[in-house]
Design an enzyme around this catalytic site. Structure first.
Site, PDB file in Angstrom:
ATOM      1  N   HIS A  29       0.837  -1.207   0.000  1.00  0.00           N
ATOM      2  CA  HIS A  29       0.000   0.000   0.000  1.00  0.00           C
ATOM      3  C   HIS A  29       0.874   1.260   0.000  1.00  0.00           C
ATOM      4  CE1 HIS A  29      -3.763   2.174   1.349  1.00  0.00           C
ATOM      5  NE2 HIS A  29      -2.843   3.038   1.738  1.00  0.00           N
ATOM      6  N   GLU A  30       1.804   1.345   0.944  1.00  0.00           N
ATOM      7  CA  GLU A  30       2.650   2.538   1.048  1.00  0.00           C
ATOM      8  C   GLU A  30       3.650   2.626  -0.107  1.00  0.00           C
ATOM      9  OE1 GLU A  30       1.867   4.940   3.033  1.00  0.00           O
ATOM     10  OE2 GLU A  30       0.360   3.743   4.057  1.00  0.00           O
ATOM     11  N   HIS A  33       1.836   4.172  -3.043  1.00  0.00           N
ATOM     12  CA  HIS A  33       1.737   5.629  -2.884  1.00  0.00           C
ATOM     13  C   HIS A  33       3.051   6.275  -3.340  1.00  0.00           C
ATOM     14  CE1 HIS A  33      -2.081   5.861  -0.870  1.00  0.00           C
ATOM     15  NE2 HIS A  33      -1.677   5.359   0.287  1.00  0.00           N
TER      16      HIS A  33
END
Length: 190
Positions: A29-30, A33
């Site tokens: 997820h990170e 980003h």
């Protein structure tokens, strides 16, 4: 996941199955980003060492512990400079949407892999589906600092200033109250 007080052994087994899915889900997820931000012109995530799949760059241990205990928590957020992004407003929305999208795709991959022969991996894969769908949909809530807020802000623009101001002030408190009252239980997949 079973309740700690009523079924300690089941709870402990649930933690064992949840932990790998959570570490992989938070990390991907990170990373997504960071990757989208860099792709759109902001080098901040690269300079801060966040353009990596190494979990230690992304895991916040307090957020991880709360997720395991309460069903919601957080990873270390990726910092960006929106002014550096191509398409500024839409660029910020793309960076924000990349995290939940990665969790959705990871959940679908785990689900597809469950067609393999049954075994101990089946439980890890099913928890992978559950944890990543939870991360995806929880992050899509239009509440700061969650990703859904940046997407909502890009969609509404300046026209909805009062709504956005209200959400920025009270949205997280509202989500915490809904969580404590159990109103999000059907929304989350744990």
């Amino acid at each position: 996941m079973p309740n700690l007080l009523s079924d300690f052994q089941g709870w402990l087994l649930g933690i064992l199955y949840t932990l790998p899915a959570l570490v992989i889900g938070f990390t991907l997820h990170e990373y997504c980003h960071a990757a989208v931000a860099v792709l759109l012109g902001d080098s901040t995530p690269r300079m801060e060492g966040r353009l990596t799949l190494n979990p230690s760059a992304h895991i916040d241990w307090i957020g991880m512990l709360l997720f395991l205990l309460l069903g919601w928590g957080w990873a270390r957020p990726v910092h960006i400079q929106p002014g550096n992004l191509k398409g500024r407003r839409w660029g910020e929305a793309a960076v924000s949407a990349a995290g939940p999208l990665s969790n959705f795709l990871l959940a679908m991959l785990c689900y597809v892999v469950t067609i393999l022969p049954q075994g101990v991996w089946m439980q890890f894969l099913l928890y992978g589906v559950s944890v990543n769908l939870t991360l995806c949909f929880l992050n899509l809530l239009p509440v700061p600092p969650l990703d859904g807020f940046a997407v909502l802000r890009a969609l509404l623009g300046l026209r909805a200033g009062k709504v956005l101001d209200f959400m920025q002030k009270y949205g997280l408190i509202l989500v915490l109250l809904l969580s404590l009252l159990g109103a999000l239980n059907s929304y989350l997949f744990l």
